[in-house]
Design a protein around this motif. Structure first.
Motif, PDB file in Angstrom:
ATOM      1  N   ALA A   1      40.705 -60.849 -22.011  1.00 55.91           N
ATOM      2  CA  ALA A   1      40.663 -61.657 -20.156  1.00 55.91           C
ATOM      3  C   ALA A   1      39.941 -60.052 -19.230  1.00 55.91           C
ATOM      4  CB  ALA A   1      41.346 -62.383 -19.277  1.00 55.91           C
ATOM      5  N   MET A   2      39.159 -60.419 -19.078  1.00 54.78           N
ATOM      6  CA  MET A   2      38.773 -58.923 -17.403  1.00 54.78           C
ATOM      7  C   MET A   2      38.668 -60.470 -16.054  1.00 54.78           C
ATOM      8  SD  MET A   2      34.014 -58.493 -17.802  1.00 54.78           S
ATOM      9  CE  MET A   2      34.160 -57.830 -18.847  1.00 54.78           C
ATOM     10  N   THR A   3      38.660 -61.741 -16.620  1.00 57.21           N
ATOM     11  CA  THR A   3      38.333 -62.911 -15.974  1.00 57.21           C
ATOM     12  C   THR A   3      38.723 -64.071 -16.242  1.00 57.21           C
ATOM     13  OG1 THR A   3      37.110 -63.421 -14.261  1.00 57.21           O
ATOM     14  CG2 THR A   3      35.679 -63.262 -16.083  1.00 57.21           C
ATOM     15  N   HIS A   4      38.564 -64.895 -15.603  1.00 53.13           N
ATOM     16  CA  HIS A   4      39.194 -66.339 -16.557  1.00 53.13           C
ATOM     17  C   HIS A   4      38.169 -67.564 -15.907  1.00 53.13           C
ATOM     18  CE1 HIS A   4      42.746 -64.105 -17.177  1.00 53.13           C
ATOM     19  NE2 HIS A   4      43.654 -64.780 -17.833  1.00 53.13           N
ATOM     20  N   GLU A   5      36.607 -67.716 -15.865  1.00 57.19           N
ATOM     21  CA  GLU A   5      35.873 -68.552 -15.572  1.00 57.19           C
ATOM     22  C   GLU A   5      35.836 -69.583 -16.977  1.00 57.19           C
ATOM     23  OE1 GLU A   5      34.982 -66.095 -12.627  1.00 57.19           O
ATOM     24  OE2 GLU A   5      35.271 -65.910 -14.624  1.00 57.19           O
ATOM     25  N   GLU A   6      35.857 -68.895 -17.901  1.00 57.93           N
ATOM     26  CA  GLU A   6      35.779 -69.807 -19.613  1.00 57.93           C
ATOM     27  C   GLU A   6      37.183 -70.668 -19.433  1.00 57.93           C
ATOM     28  OE1 GLU A   6      32.816 -66.727 -19.909  1.00 57.93           O
ATOM     29  OE2 GLU A   6      34.514 -66.096 -18.952  1.00 57.93           O
ATOM     30  N   VAL A   7      38.199 -70.058 -19.469  1.00 53.67           N
ATOM     31  CA  VAL A   7      39.191 -70.703 -19.627  1.00 53.67           C
ATOM     32  C   VAL A   7      39.603 -71.913 -18.591  1.00 53.67           C
ATOM     33  CG1 VAL A   7      41.794 -70.200 -19.472  1.00 53.67           C
ATOM     34  CG2 VAL A   7      40.632 -69.019 -20.490  1.00 53.67           C
ATOM     35  N   VAL A   8      39.458 -71.373 -17.419  1.00 55.49           N
ATOM     36  CA  VAL A   8      39.418 -72.540 -16.208  1.00 55.49           C
ATOM     37  C   VAL A   8      38.666 -73.555 -16.409  1.00 55.49           C
ATOM     38  CG1 VAL A   8      39.344 -72.975 -13.853  1.00 55.49           C
ATOM     39  CG2 VAL A   8      39.827 -70.913 -14.707  1.00 55.49           C
ATOM     40  N   ALA A   9      37.619 -73.755 -17.024  1.00 56.63           N
ATOM     41  CA  ALA A   9      35.875 -74.488 -17.458  1.00 56.63           C
ATOM     42  C   ALA A   9      37.253 -75.340 -18.374  1.00 56.63           C
ATOM     43  CB  ALA A   9      35.301 -73.872 -17.582  1.00 56.63           C
ATOM     44  N   ASP A  10      37.315 -74.203 -19.273  1.00 58.91           N
ATOM     45  CA  ASP A  10      37.880 -75.077 -20.321  1.00 58.91           C
ATOM     46  C   ASP A  10      39.530 -75.930 -20.018  1.00 58.91           C
ATOM     47  OD1 ASP A  10      37.608 -75.847 -23.759  1.00 58.91           O
ATOM     48  OD2 ASP A  10      40.005 -74.778 -23.772  1.00 58.91           O
ATOM     49  N   LEU A  11      39.835 -75.773 -19.130  1.00 58.94           N
ATOM     50  CA  LEU A  11      41.662 -76.627 -18.521  1.00 58.94           C
ATOM     51  C   LEU A  11      40.631 -77.565 -18.182  1.00 58.94           C
ATOM     52  CD1 LEU A  11      43.474 -73.899 -17.168  1.00 58.94           C
ATOM     53  CD2 LEU A  11      44.005 -75.421 -19.027  1.00 58.94           C
ATOM     54  N   ALA A  12      39.959 -77.188 -17.071  1.00 58.21           N
ATOM     55  CA  ALA A  12      38.875 -79.030 -16.799  1.00 58.21           C
ATOM     56  C   ALA A  12      38.883 -79.687 -17.278  1.00 58.21           C
ATOM     57  CB  ALA A  12      37.473 -78.234 -16.247  1.00 58.21           C
TER      58      ALA A  12
ATOM     59  N   VAL B   1      31.762 -91.974  -9.616  1.00 59.69           N
ATOM     60  CA  VAL B   1      32.017 -92.798  -8.558  1.00 59.69           C
ATOM     61  C   VAL B   1      31.344 -94.224  -9.195  1.00 59.69           C
ATOM     62  CG1 VAL B   1      30.734 -92.887  -6.646  1.00 59.69           C
ATOM     63  CG2 VAL B   1      32.175 -94.418  -6.680  1.00 59.69           C
ATOM     64  N   ASP B   2      29.879 -93.756  -9.726  1.00 60.22           N
ATOM     65  CA  ASP B   2      28.593 -94.427  -9.849  1.00 60.22           C
ATOM     66  C   ASP B   2      28.759 -95.040 -11.569  1.00 60.22           C
ATOM     67  OD1 ASP B   2      28.332 -92.172 -11.085  1.00 60.22           O
ATOM     68  OD2 ASP B   2      26.027 -91.970 -10.341  1.00 60.22           O
ATOM     69  N   GLY B   3      30.309 -94.048 -12.516  1.00 56.60           N
ATOM     70  CA  GLY B   3      30.204 -94.599 -14.048  1.00 56.60           C
ATOM     71  C   GLY B   3      29.124 -93.346 -14.698  1.00 56.60           C
ATOM     72  N   ARG B   4      28.788 -92.599 -14.328  1.00 53.70           N
ATOM     73  CA  ARG B   4      27.696 -91.380 -14.614  1.00 53.70           C
ATOM     74  C   ARG B   4      29.253 -89.956 -14.704  1.00 53.70           C
ATOM     75  NH1 ARG B   4      21.944 -92.410 -12.749  1.00 53.70           N
ATOM     76  NH2 ARG B   4      21.738 -94.149 -12.983  1.00 53.70           N
ATOM     77  N   PRO B   5      28.858 -89.863 -16.661  1.00 55.42           N
ATOM     78  CA  PRO B   5      29.425 -88.183 -16.690  1.00 55.42           C
ATOM     79  C   PRO B   5      28.734 -87.586 -15.670  1.00 55.42           C
ATOM     80  CG  PRO B   5      28.793 -88.503 -18.123  1.00 55.42           C
ATOM     81  CD  PRO B   5      28.636 -90.168 -17.305  1.00 55.42           C
ATOM     82  N   LYS B   6      29.362 -86.071 -14.592  1.00 55.57           N
ATOM     83  CA  LYS B   6      28.695 -85.094 -14.326  1.00 55.57           C
ATOM     84  C   LYS B   6      29.134 -84.039 -14.335  1.00 55.57           C
ATOM     85  CE  LYS B   6      26.235 -88.036 -11.135  1.00 55.57           C
ATOM     86  NZ  LYS B   6      26.425 -88.867  -9.133  1.00 55.57           N
ATOM     87  N   PRO B   7      28.827 -82.601 -14.532  1.00 56.79           N
ATOM     88  CA  PRO B   7      29.629 -81.609 -14.685  1.00 56.79           C
ATOM     89  C   PRO B   7      30.338 -81.365 -13.108  1.00 56.79           C
ATOM     90  CG  PRO B   7      26.891 -80.803 -13.964  1.00 56.79           C
ATOM     91  CD  PRO B   7      27.365 -82.666 -15.116  1.00 56.79           C
ATOM     92  N   ILE B   8      31.289 -80.950 -13.384  1.00 57.85           N
ATOM     93  CA  ILE B   8      32.280 -80.340 -12.495  1.00 57.85           C
ATOM     94  C   ILE B   8      31.876 -78.714 -11.882  1.00 57.85           C
ATOM     95  CG2 ILE B   8      34.789 -79.399 -11.515  1.00 57.85           C
ATOM     96  CD1 ILE B   8      35.407 -80.815 -14.004  1.00 57.85           C
ATOM     97  N   ILE B   9      31.626 -79.436 -10.551  1.00 56.22           N
ATOM     98  CA  ILE B   9      31.003 -77.913  -9.145  1.00 56.22           C
ATOM     99  C   ILE B   9      32.304 -76.805  -9.666  1.00 56.22           C
ATOM    100  CG2 ILE B   9      29.786 -77.268  -8.204  1.00 56.22           C
ATOM    101  CD1 ILE B   9      28.963 -79.788  -7.589  1.00 56.22           C
ATOM    102  N   MET B  10      32.297 -75.369 -10.021  1.00 54.72           N
ATOM    103  CA  MET B  10      32.934 -74.287  -9.429  1.00 54.72           C
ATOM    104  C   MET B  10      33.064 -73.060  -8.413  1.00 54.72           C
ATOM    105  SD  MET B  10      34.611 -73.448 -13.072  1.00 54.72           S
ATOM    106  CE  MET B  10      35.319 -71.734 -13.188  1.00 54.72           C
ATOM    107  N   GLY B  11      33.456 -72.923  -7.810  1.00 53.75           N
ATOM    108  CA  GLY B  11      33.515 -71.604  -7.273  1.00 53.75           C
ATOM    109  C   GLY B  11      34.728 -71.205  -8.079  1.00 53.75           C
ATOM    110  N   SER B  12      34.848 -69.632  -7.732  1.00 51.32           N
ATOM    111  CA  SER B  12      35.051 -68.539  -8.523  1.00 51.32           C
ATOM    112  C   SER B  12      35.773 -67.583  -6.926  1.00 51.32           C
ATOM    113  CB  SER B  12      34.723 -67.577  -9.667  1.00 51.32           C
ATOM    114  OG  SER B  12      35.464 -66.773  -9.888  1.00 51.32           O
ATOM    115  N   TYR B  13      37.065 -66.666  -7.317  1.00 55.00           N
ATOM    116  CA  TYR B  13      37.753 -65.379  -5.697  1.00 55.00           C
ATOM    117  C   TYR B  13      38.363 -65.159  -6.949  1.00 55.00           C
ATOM    118  CZ  TYR B  13      35.695 -70.443  -4.445  1.00 55.00           C
ATOM    119  OH  TYR B  13      35.343 -71.881  -4.614  1.00 55.00           O
TER     120      TYR B  13
END
Length: 583
Positions: free
Chosen positions: A107-118, A435-447
């Motif tokens: 790992a040089m950073t963890h965006e992929e792992v966080v997205a997989d956890l999400a 809330v409308d019952g539809r699946p949507k992608p989670i919106i991420m930030g990285s810091y």
């Protein structure tokens, strides 16, 4: 902590290969030792300062709602392949196969792992927003590690990741980080600025870098002191002034052996602003199919490769060969888009060229150029964009007058924040039921903040000819108690002060070494080199003069403090120095 218990020793001479002050002092003061290129061990003093920096970061992350977790250093390559970074990142990403022949990365950073956890842990909008962070080891196989802890291969990073249902939510968490980072650096004592930056390999929408302005920096920053504009060279823009001129008739002129702008200036007697120059890059558009990118800028400007890459959507570009340029219908040294084979090239024209008539450009014939070339009449483009590099003295993009110019300075990046959006969550199918019952992608930030680099920058900021002068919030100890151990009474007085300071919660490095191990001069030199904020000296001379000598490392000021009040005085000085950091 007793000095006699420390592993490692101070070093008197400047260290070979230490090209920066911080690198030299970290080695000489016994904070770090190098194991391999870009890989260091932290000895006790360095570890204590590192942990203090980490604690500041941890407290400020907790303050904005962060929850600390810990993620693996070793990742299945499959995650990185899904996001595309497995192939896009150069050899700085360490790729290997485990004993079962599975592709793996460090790992040089963890965006992929966080997205997989999400993906596995978040299912509903009711669970969002979330903010997780960690303080953890990363590895980036830098081709050229330098400057001790400034550019390393193995490093500790504070990386945090926000998860939201909307861009508005992301922007709120982004602003929280933006403000928290300033608090973190202020508490550590490091002056920084926040500048616009390129998203780079991280991707996303918006990014800022926190820069420590210093001549040792590898990054170029453009600042307008009048307007407040600040940006990294990768995204910096400037105000362009478009000359007005009636279009003149295209004219072919003989320019024997004049290939460069400088040669043409002398031959034709025209300034660099009268020319249009073409720079060529080759990109892969499909498997085994390439095209030449023709970047056309005014003769007095320099192309900005990253801006060109972003304009054409290329992940990689290389300079074109002469054969590739000729295959696209142009003649190296005398080339221009006029007459080029549009099927084999992509033409990108800087907006300054697009708004400038009557430029001198190549005629695509050896020893010939064309005068009075005009965009729109004589040549077209696939893209018109800002593709030139900002420069010192250029007008700021928000300039209101001629004095609102850019100033180029150097800096070290000590932190960054990114609005990633859905790049990673979409690739890894991390969705929530809205809330409308539809699946949507989670919106991420990285810091992120590099902990060791921050420590190195602090030492670059706080040092003198004698050694380190760290602020009290990050110094390894608050008080350096020096006992000259001249007799049993001095030893007993010193031990008593040591125990009383500890009982008051003061962090003390007690130099308990005997006279045969370290002379008074060695002890004072070591104290200055290590750089604890307050030095207390107990000796026959100090007692004769009224008690213990107190020296403030940052200012060099000394005073004599009675023995019966030395502990309370030291406590008050510690409080005073902490308060000064908050001002």
């Amino acid at each position: 902590m007793k000095y006699s218990q420390l592993l490692g020793s101070t070093l008197r001479e400047a260290q070979h290969g230490a090209d920066l002050v911080s690198h030299d002092l970290l080695l000489r003061a016994g904070y770090i030792r190098q194991l391999a290129a870009g890989i260091f061990s932290y000895l006790h003093l360095g570890q204590r300062s590192l942990k203090k920096v980490e604690q500041i970061l941890r407290e400020e992350m907790d303050r904005i709602g962060g929850v600390e977790i810990n993620m693996p250093v070793v990742h299945p390559a499959e995650l990185w392949k899904k996001t595309g970074r497995y192939d896009d990142i150069d050899d700085s990403l360490v790729r290997f196969k485990d004993r079962t022949d599975r592709p793996t990365v460090l790992a040089m950073t963890h965006e992929e792992v966080v997205a997989d956890l999400a993906r596995t842990e978040v299912s509903s909008y009711k669970q969002l927003p979330l903010l997780v962070y960690q303080l953890q080891t990363k590895f980036r196989d830098e081709a050229r590690s330098r400057g001790g802890l400034i550019r390393v291969r193995e490093f500790i990073m504070k990386d945090s990741y926000s998860l939201d249902t909307s861009w508005e939510g992301l922007e709120k968490q982004y602003q929280n980080h933006y403000d928290a980072y300033f608090r973190m650096f202020k508490r550590a004592g490091l002056p920084v600025i926040a500048i616009e930056s390129d998203v780079g390999m991280m991707g996303g929408k918006v990014a800022h870098e926190y820069m420590y302005v210093t001549e040792i920096g590898e990054d170029t920053i453009f600042i307008s002191d009048n307007t407040g504009y600040m940006a990294n060279k990768e995204v910096a823009t400037f105000k362009k002034e478009y000359p007005e001129a009636e279009q003149l008739e295209l004219e072919k002129v003989h320019t024997p052996a004049a290939k460069t702008i400088e040669e043409l200036e002398g031959f034709l007697g025209l300034p660099a602003t009268a020319f249009g120059k073409a720079v060529f890059y080759t990109i892969e558009v499909e498997e085994e199919e390439t095209k030449v990118v023709v970047a056309v800028v005014r003769g007095d400007m320099e192309v900005h490769q990253i801006k060109i890459q972003k304009t054409v959507g290329a992940t990689e570009m290389r300079p074109s060969t002469e054969a590739e340029i000729r295959a696209a219908g142009m003649e190296p040294g005398f080339a221009s888009p006029i007459g080029a084979n549009r099927d084999k090239c992509i033409i990108v024209v800087d907006d300054l060229v697009a708004n400038s008539n009557n430029l001198v450009v190549g005629a695509n014939e050896v020893d010939y150029h064309l005068k009075n070339a005009c965009f729109g009449r004589d040549f077209e483009a696939d893209h018109v964009a800002d593709i030139v590099a900002a420069f010192d003295g250029a007008l700021a993009p928000d300039a209101k007058g001629p004095d609102d110019k850019l100033r180029a300075v150097r800096g070290v990046e000590v932190g960054n924040i990114f609005q990633l959006g859905i790049k990673y969550t979409k690739a890894l199918d991390a969705t929530f039921m809205d809330v409308d019952g539809r699946p949507k992608p989670i919106i991420m930030g990285s810091y992120g903040i590099g902990v060791g680099r921050l420590l190195a920058c602090l030492i670059e900021e706080y040092n003198d000819e004698h050694g380190i002068k760290l602020p009290i919030s990050v110094a390894p100890f608050q008080v350096h108690l020096v006992s000259l151990m001249e007799n049993d009474e001095i030893a007993a007085q010193s031990q008593g002060i040591y125990e009383q300071l500890q009982a008051k919660g003061i962090e003390v490095l007690y130099d308990d070494r005997g006279k045969k191990v370290a002379t008074a001069g060695v002890k004072f030199s070591d104290a200055d080199l290590v750089g604890c904020p307050i030095r207390l000296t107990v000796s026959k001379r100090s007692i004769k003069n009224g008690g213990s000598e107190m020296k403030i490392r940052s200012t060099g000021l000394t005073s004599m403090v009675p023995l019966d009040s030395v502990v309370e005085t030291a406590v008050e000085e510690v409080k005073r120095q902490f308060a000064a950091l908050e001002e």
